[in-house]
Design an enzyme around this catalytic site. Structure first.
Site, short mmCIF file in Angstrom:
data_model
loop_
_atom_site.label_atom_id
_atom_site.label_comp_id
_atom_site.label_asym_id
_atom_site.label_seq_id
_atom_site.Cartn_x
_atom_site.Cartn_y
_atom_site.Cartn_z
N HIS A 394 -6.63 0.17 1.51
CA HIS A 394 -5.78 1.26 1.05
C HIS A 394 -6.60 2.35 0.37
CE1 HIS A 394 -3.20 3.24 -2.00
NE2 HIS A 394 -2.31 3.23 -1.03
N THR A 653 -8.50 -1.33 15.80
CA THR A 653 -9.77 -2.07 15.74
C THR A 653 -10.03 -2.67 14.36
OG1 THR A 653 -10.71 0.12 15.56
CG2 THR A 653 -11.06 -1.05 17.62
N ASN A 654 -9.31 -2.18 13.33
CA ASN A 654 -9.51 -2.79 12.02
C ASN A 654 -9.08 -4.25 12.08
OD1 ASN A 654 -9.97 -0.14 11.40
ND2 ASN A 654 -7.99 0.19 10.40
N CYS A 702 -6.61 3.75 17.18
CA CYS A 702 -6.25 4.37 15.90
C CYS A 702 -6.88 3.63 14.73
CB CYS A 702 -4.74 4.49 15.75
SG CYS A 702 -3.90 2.92 15.84
C1 PEP Z 1 -5.87 -1.27 12.70
O1 PEP Z 1 -5.60 -2.46 12.54
O2 PEP Z 1 -6.90 -0.87 13.25
C2 PEP Z 1 -4.92 -0.24 12.24
C3 PEP Z 1 -5.10 1.02 12.55
O3 PEP Z 1 -3.91 -0.65 11.42
P1 PEP Z 1 -4.08 -0.95 9.88
O4 PEP Z 1 -5.42 -0.49 9.45
O5 PEP Z 1 -2.98 -0.26 9.18
O6 PEP Z 1 -3.93 -2.45 9.86
#
Ligand code: PEP
Ligand code: MG
Length: 750
Positions: A394, A653-654, A702
């Site tokens: 965050h 991708t996170n 994203c």
């Molecule tokens: C991700 O998982 O890459 C993503 C964009 O979602 P978040 O970072 O909110 O989990």
């Protein structure tokens, strides 16, 4: 002696020869390939102004306020005229021309005439580029050009800079280097360390012809990022080099001409040339024991070094010289550089949320981990430092969107930094130091550099990620083709209550209205560009902090727990509020809003989500909706999900990286293993894109990795439909996408 050969000059001769000549002489002595030349010493200039008695009037003329622009212009004109209108003594003329004839031999060569000020290129004050350099100067013009270099000591910018910096005008002298021109076939710039982060990479920019085209920004050069240890290129970006600069055979003037079609997209440097260039860079850096910014040229397969100076842009961060003495820095804590930029301020250690009002404009927030309630305080802050969290936490996401420098995952900042302490953080390098940085210097060179407001046109769409609606305006200003991810959870979490608790206190309508207001803020800003809004995906540990959070289940690993579509399908009542918000937005005419479901694993999840869409009266055929690919299962099931009617699939991708590699993205203990470019991750993404293309499903990314150039290259080559990047990365991604696309086209037609 009015003139000295470069080979007789050394670094210690800066007072006599000026910074540039001292450096060239030193490099020559170190065995580096410096073109031959001589220097008209600083004493020659000093005697010239004193003997002609123009020194008094000169220094009087430039004693003006640095903010007085009319005064600066007049000062410059007066000083310039004083120097140019005063004839050179015969003895000086003879000495310069004799040196030229000795250097030229039988031929009448062209020379570069370059200013070499005595305060130039000092390690802590880069005056580079403030005085004149003349290229391709023929015999007839040399004397005039030497004087023009002297006069350029009094350009408006130079007067402004010295007055502002407190350098006395009469203490800065100027020498002039007269050096044989290299008829460069290719040339450019080499940074022997990363110019902003100081990382162990050499960066080369290269173009055809004279290097002036690169330095002046006239041409987009090829860019090579080289691993400093192996001297092998890590990334090669071949630019479309439309023009080059060269010497006109007739007039001797530097002219610009178009590059032939065949050579525009041709790679300028071979691997062997890169290695030779970097080896030369390593020698210079070793010699000076500090990273260097080198101008180089190649002619007839011979490499020349035209100039080298210390990279001063790294000096704001911990002193690179200190770092070289065994890696020590004066850092008080280190973490991950999560949001770029440097900031100084008073530390505010926040242990409880009710201390937030203590954060004043310009303070630096120190906290274990940021929470959504902190966003107003984060907006006031000059910088943010956390104990916990990775690049996708965050704190990182919000800081980047707010444009506030941040260092995350320091593990101990709240314990080590005292409340009220003055500190400086570097959000590029992830370093926190004690004390404040001096006020930033004005950067006239930067200010004068042309910026490119024109957005590159790309076939692959470049989108932007937005998490907090307040960032919509900044995001839209990037010229992105739309929003690739608007995270709904930040809107919900900032309400301070869990959705259930909010509805209980304020009613369903109020909750839905809040969601609509947040989404509208972004959808308005971008209309008619698409805005892909993701339904709620907050892990239970984030909900637990909120009012009503006590009812949240305690999970061993919330990242692998009750989040995303799993939670939504288990609480259809709450999910339907979100979907109702979409329905009302469509009714209001927001046909640019798209719906994206997070954390799906398979076709069953997608069927469940589609059923809920229908339950609130949304016809899935009438809107654009899709899923995130965040688990390996989702990637492998994309064909089955396509059969359920999704319009798009977007790589998160996170999460995909953390589930692929079993590396908790928020666990700083394993942060070094979090690698979105891991071959396994890339392979899965590549094959999923291929599958989606076969199924007619659009693809996007994203996650954070969409902002990385290597990932961008991979994705464009793999045929992705769009890339969504962080606000601060959009422009670079647009350029990167364009480069790759052009290369692909050329490869196809060759
Ligand atoms: C991700 O998982 O890459 C993503 C964009 O979602 P978040 O970072 O909110 O989990
Ligand atoms: Mg995710």
């Amino acid at each position: 002696m009015g003139v000295e050969w470069l080979e007789d000059v050394r670094a210690a001769d800066i007072d006599r020869a000026g910074g540039k000549a001292a450096s060239l002489g030193e490099l020559h002595a170190a065995g580096l390939p410096v073109p031959p030349g001589f220097v008209v010493t600083a004493d020659t200039y000093r005697q010239f102004i004193e003997n002609a008695e123009i020194d008094g009037p000169l220094f009087d003329a430039v004693a003006v306020g640095h903010e007085d622009s009319a005064g600066l212009r007049e000062a410059h004109e007066r000083a310039h005229a004083l120097i140019m209108d005063t004839p050179l003594p015969d003895a000086v003329e003879t000495e310069i021309l004799d040196a030229y004839y000795e250097m030229a031999g039988e031929e009448r060569i062209f020379v570069a005439v370059r200013s070499s000020a005595t305060a130039e290129d000092l390690p802590d004050a880069s005056f580079a580029g403030q005085q004149e350099t003349f290229l391709n100067v023929g015999e007839d013009a040399i004397l005039d050009r030497v004087k023009a270099c002297w006069a350029s000591l009094f350009s408006q910018r130079a007067i402004y800079y010295r007055n502002r910096q407190g350098f006395a005008h009469d203490e800065v002298d100027i020498a002039v280097v007269v050096q044989e021109m290299v008829d460069a076939e290719k040339s450019g710039v080499l940074f022997t360390s990363h110019p902003s982060t100081g990382a162990a990479q050499m960066i080369i920019e290269a173009a055809w012809g004279l290097g002036e085209a690169v330095v002046s920004g006239t041409v987009s050069p090829d860019n090579y990022v080289v691993d400093k240890r192996t001297l092998r290129p890590e990334s090669v970006t071949v630019a479309d080099k439309k023009v080059l600069m060269e010497r006109d055979g007739q007039t001797g003037e530097t002219i610009e001409r178009p590059v032939t079609d065949a050579r525009r997209a041709e790679r300028v440097l071979s691997d062997a040339e890169i290695e030779a260039l970097c080896a030369m860079g390593a020698e210079v850096e070793d010699h000076y024991e500090t990273p260097q910014d080198v101008e180089w040229a190649m002619a007839d397969e011979t490499l020349y070094m035209l100039q080298s100076r210390p990279i001063t842009t790294i000096a704001d961060a911990p002193d690179p010289a200190v770092e070289q003495d065994g890696g020590a820095t004066d850092a008080i804590v280190e973490g991950l550089g999560a949001s770029p930029g440097t900031a100084s301020g008073t530390a505010r250690v926040i242990t409880k949320l009710d201390h937030l009002d203590q954060v004043r404009e310009g303070d630096v927030i120190i906290t274990e981990m940021t929470m959504p309630d902190m966003v107003p305080a984060m907006k006031r802050a000059a910088g943010i430092i956390t104990d916990e969290g990775g690049m996708t936490s965050h704190a990182s996401i919000v800081s980047r969107e707010l444009g506030v420098p941040a260092v995350v995952g320091t593990q101990q900042a709240t314990r080590i930094i005292d409340d009220g302490q003055q500190i400086t953080l570097d959000g590029d390098r992830g370093v926190v130091t004690a004390g404040r940085l001096a006020e930033p210097e004005p950067a006239p060179v930067e200010a004068a550099r042309p910026t490119t407001p024109v957005k590159p046109m790309t076939a692959t769409k470049v989108l932007v990620n937005v998490s907090i609606p307040e960032a919509a305006e900044r995001a839209a200003a990037t010229g992105a083709d739309g929003v690739g991810l608007l995270r709904m959870e930040h809107m919900v979490l900032s309400l301070g209550r869990t959705p259930a608790a909010y509805v209980e206190h304020h009613g369903e309508r109020a909750y839905i209205d809040e969601l609509i207001a947040g989404i509208r803020q972004v959808a308005d800003e971008f209309y008619p560009r698409p805005v892909r809004v993701r339904t709620l995906d907050a892990p239970t540990d984030e909900f637990r902090e909120l009012d009503g959070g006590a009812a949240e289940p305690i999970e061993h690993n919330p990242m692998m727990g009750f989040r995303g579509i799993r939670r939504s399908l288990a609480h259809p009542d709450e999910f339907r509020y979100e979907l109702t918000a979409f329905k009302r937005l469509f009714g209001l005419g927001y046909d640019n809003v798209e719906i994206m479901f997070p954390m799906v694993n398979d076709a069953k999840d997608v069927r469940g989500a589609r059923r809920e869409l229908e339950a609130v009266g949304i016809d899935p055929q009438e809107c654009r909706w899709g899923v995130m690919i965040e688990t390996p299962a989702a990637a492998l099931a994309v064909d089955a999900m396509a059969a359920e009617g999704i319009d798009f699939a977007s790589f998160g991708t996170n999460d995909l990286t953390q589930y692929m590699l079993a590396v908790d993205r928020n666990n700083e203990q394993v942060a070094d293993r979090f690698d979105e470019l891991h071959p396994a991750v890339l392979r899965l993404i590549g094959q999923t894109i291929e599958q989606c293309r076969a199924e007619g499903v659009a693809t996007s990314i994203c996650g954070q990795a969409g902002s990385k150039s290597t990932m961008v290259q991979f994705l464009v080559e793999a045929g992705i439909s769009s890339i969504s990047a962080n606000i601060d990365a959009v422009r670079d991604v647009q350029h990167e996408v364009k480069r790759v696309e052009q290369r692909l086209i050329l490869d196809a037609i060759r």
